[in-house]
Scaffold this active site. Structure first.
Site, PDB file in Angstrom:
ATOM      1  N   ASP A  86      63.172 -19.679  33.305  1.00 20.88           N
ATOM      2  CA  ASP A  86      62.667 -20.495  32.206  1.00 20.88           C
ATOM      3  C   ASP A  86      61.208 -20.879  32.409  1.00 20.88           C
ATOM      4  OD1 ASP A  86      63.117 -22.404  29.856  1.00 20.88           O
ATOM      5  OD2 ASP A  86      62.505 -23.805  31.428  1.00 20.88           O
ATOM      6  N   ALA A  87      60.403 -20.733  31.361  1.00 16.09           N
ATOM      7  CA  ALA A  87      59.050 -21.292  31.266  1.00 16.09           C
ATOM      8  C   ALA A  87      58.237 -21.157  32.549  1.00 16.09           C
ATOM      9  CB  ALA A  87      59.120 -22.762  30.833  1.00 16.09           C
ATOM     10  N   GLU A 122      60.631 -15.991  30.921  1.00 13.60           N
ATOM     11  CA  GLU A 122      60.072 -16.626  29.728  1.00 13.60           C
ATOM     12  C   GLU A 122      58.679 -17.081  30.119  1.00 13.60           C
ATOM     13  OE1 GLU A 122      60.694 -20.285  26.567  1.00 13.60           O
ATOM     14  OE2 GLU A 122      61.206 -20.550  28.677  1.00 13.60           O
ATOM     15  N   GLY A 140      67.580 -24.427  18.007  1.00 12.69           N
ATOM     16  CA  GLY A 140      67.802 -25.824  18.364  1.00 12.69           C
ATOM     17  C   GLY A 140      66.583 -26.706  18.285  1.00 12.69           C
TER      18      GLY A 140
END
Length: 588
Positions: A259-260, A292, A384
């Site tokens: 993630d990130a 990501e 989301g």
């Protein structure tokens, strides 16, 4: 450069045999550390160099314990392999041999065969609930499920990005053994299992590291979540790299999505992580690492990483499908058709161009294999992070969405689906947490404040309608109704996805190794013709028109094979609005 030193110290409680466990804690800012056995004795831990405390104690799997810092504060093990309850509760000693694997010969699948299906374990009913969906997903043509983060988080409802105990699978979803059973069952069906891991920050509730290991963080660099993690320190690097290896080796996950990573300032950490994963997983296994990275750093691909999420591709197609231009979509609102052509023809859209803030973003990507990009129309973030969590089926015209879906599933990029997308689920996917007190208030108001710059949420009364993340109803509304898959209005979407995935596996996947981008051209407003050179010498051609007017289309060669027409038939030299034509040229 990656750290080449020997890695001998592992964080956490490591069982030696049935009755003994070695407990380790890196606590350089503690004056003393005791091992506190739940309902039992408290034992002083031995001081080692570099801030380590250790103790070999006569306790085996199933033991509940905490660490007692400076005889003042009881804390869970930051490398807890499982929790007895929530993040503040005792940790649990876990034996790695808590599951008898049935599919020991499973080696995974090559990356080019991947069709990802992202899901949230909690909304599907925990590990057992996910397991019940596996056979249907395999039959559809999915080859890999990707679990949103499992690291233990506060409460029992959370996206997973507030995790504070990265080694402990979320207890409200089930036991470590049940997670292994899910993975074993998936392997028996030919499904890979990926895990989304968060190595860029800890959540705000339950992280005690700052009390006894202040140098886990650095104050001179900030992330959206506070002080950056200090990856210059070998103990910190090992904490996360050993975590990655635990998921891959002990739980037998087939891949990780990081993630990130743009919020991880130390590039050498990422390179070391990839190098150790490649070195410390069993030879012959197909193990995949996916990034990501908002910075579009193409140079990381090919250095141990298989692919990166292509947010550019999603964003430009979202603009063309919905007309939305606010927030980060503003960067794709100018000449969106040309941007779509660059995405299909070269991978990233931003390859060094300035973004809306005047900052250079990205690196050249056209030289990469198309499978280095994960393409999606929806995912947890893009759905989301909307105020009301609407899915594309509620935002786009059906024919246009079908045309875009054909691009998603038939381009050489690796497709990712978001749970329920394949049957046109209309349940929203909302942002949900289970915080309490002041933190709950801050999260609620912070969530609503994120939309203050949007015209439709300019007044406070409108923002107050945004669902409260901490309300259990917000979570319940986000649970897809898989029982509706065969109902009218849904089974048609399911049939489309099944048809497209059959075409992908039959005609495209075998030709993907050695494939390359071959450029793309604008045909008209919202319309693009893209080509890819496939590994067997054939050429894949996709013409997509997300606009409202028909456009002129150069016909394919006489020997071209029509793989798919979203309108039901090839349309000669005209490409109708909201349609896609897919041809294979020069196939042997």
């Amino acid at each position: 450069m990656p750290n080449q030193r020997a890695h001998t110290r592992r964080h956490g409680a490591l069982p030696i045999d049935a009755n003994r466990t070695l407990f380790r804690l890196w606590a350089p800012d503690a004056n003393s550390v005791h091992l506190a056995i739940a309902g039992g004795e408290t034992l002083p831990m031995q001081v080692e160099d570099d801030g380590w405390y250790c103790l070999e104690a006569p306790y085996g799997a199933g033991t509940l314990y905490r660490f007692w810092i400076d005889e003042e504060l009881h804390v869970p093990d930051p490398a807890s392999r499982a929790q007895a309850g929530d993040v503040h509760d005792p940790s649990l000693v876990v034996a790695n041999k808590d599951h008898l694997w049935k599919h020991n010969d499973w080696q995974g699948r090559p990356w080019h065969e991947t069709v990802l299906y992202e899901l949230h374990v909690g909304t599907l009913g925990g590990y057992a609930g996910v397991e019940r969906q596996l056979a249907d997903l395999a039959a559809l043509g999915v080859t890999a499920i990707e679990l949103m983060p499992l690291a233990e988080f506060p409460g029992d409802r959370n996206w997973g990005y507030d995790g504070v105990l990265p080694y402990a699978p979320e207890a409200s979803y089930g036991t470590p053994a049940e997670l292994k059973h899910l993975i074993d069952t998936a392997h028996g069906l030919g499904l890979m299992v990926f895990l989304d891991v968060v190595y860029n920050h800890f959540g705000p509730d339950g992280n005690y590291l700052g009390r006894y290991a202040k140098h886990f963080f650095r104050h001179d660099q900030q992330t959206p979540w506070g002080d950056a993690i200090d990856f210059r320190r070998p103990e910190v690097r090992d904490f996360f790299i050993d975590n990655a290896l635990m998921w891959l080796n002990d739980y037998r996950f087939d891949g990780l999505r990081l993630d990130a990573v743009h919020a991880i300032p130390d590039r050498s950490f990422l390179l070391e992580l990839a190098e150790r994963v490649r070195r410390e997983t069993a030879p012959g296994r197909h193990v995949h690492l996916v990034l990501e990275n908002e910075d579009n750093r193409a140079s990381l691909l090919g250095q141990g990483y298989d692919a990166q999420w292509n947010d550019d591709g999603h964003n430009v197609m979202h603009v063309l499908l919905t007309g939305e231009r606010q927030g980060y979509y503003a960067e794709y609102a100018s000449e969106p058709t040309a941007k779509l052509a660059r995405c299909l023809g070269e991978g990233f859209i931003y390859q060094g161009q300035n973004n809306r803030r005047g900052e250079s973003r990205g690196e050249p990507s056209a030289h990469l294999c198309p499978t280095a990009f994960v393409l999606f129309l929806q995912n947890h973030d893009q759905t989301g992070n909307r105020a009301f969590g609407e899915r594309l089926v509620s935002l786009a015209e059906p024919d246009a969405l079908r045309a875009a879906t054909a691009v998603l599933l038939l381009s050489p990029m690796i497709p990712l689906l978001f749970m329920g997308e394949e049957w046109g689920a209309r349940q929203p996917f909302l942002f949900f947490t289970s915080h309490h007190g002041e933190l709950a208030d801050a999260v609620r108001e912070g969530r609503r404040g994120e939309f203050a710059e949007f015209a439709e949420f300019a007044d406070e009364a409108t923002r107050a309608r945004i669902p409260d993340p901490n309300d259990v109803a917000t979570f319940e509304a986000s649970r897809p109704d898989f029982g509706a898959r065969q109902e009218p209005g849904h089974r048609e979407w399911l049939a489309l996805y099944a048809q497209l995935l059959q075409i992908r596996h039959r005609e495209i996947v075998p030709r993907l190794p050695g494939s390359a981008f071959a450029g793309a051209q604008v045909l008209g407003d919202g319309a693009v013709l893209a080509r890819w050179q496939l590994g067997d010498g054939s050429r894949l051609r996709i013409a997509v028109n997300l606009g409202r007017d028909a456009v002129t289309l150069e016909p394919p060669g006489e020997a071209a094979q029509l793989l798919f027409a979203s309108t039901g038939e090839a349309a000669g030299e005209r490409l109708p609005p909201h349609s896609t034509l897919v041809h294979l040229e020069g196939a042997q």
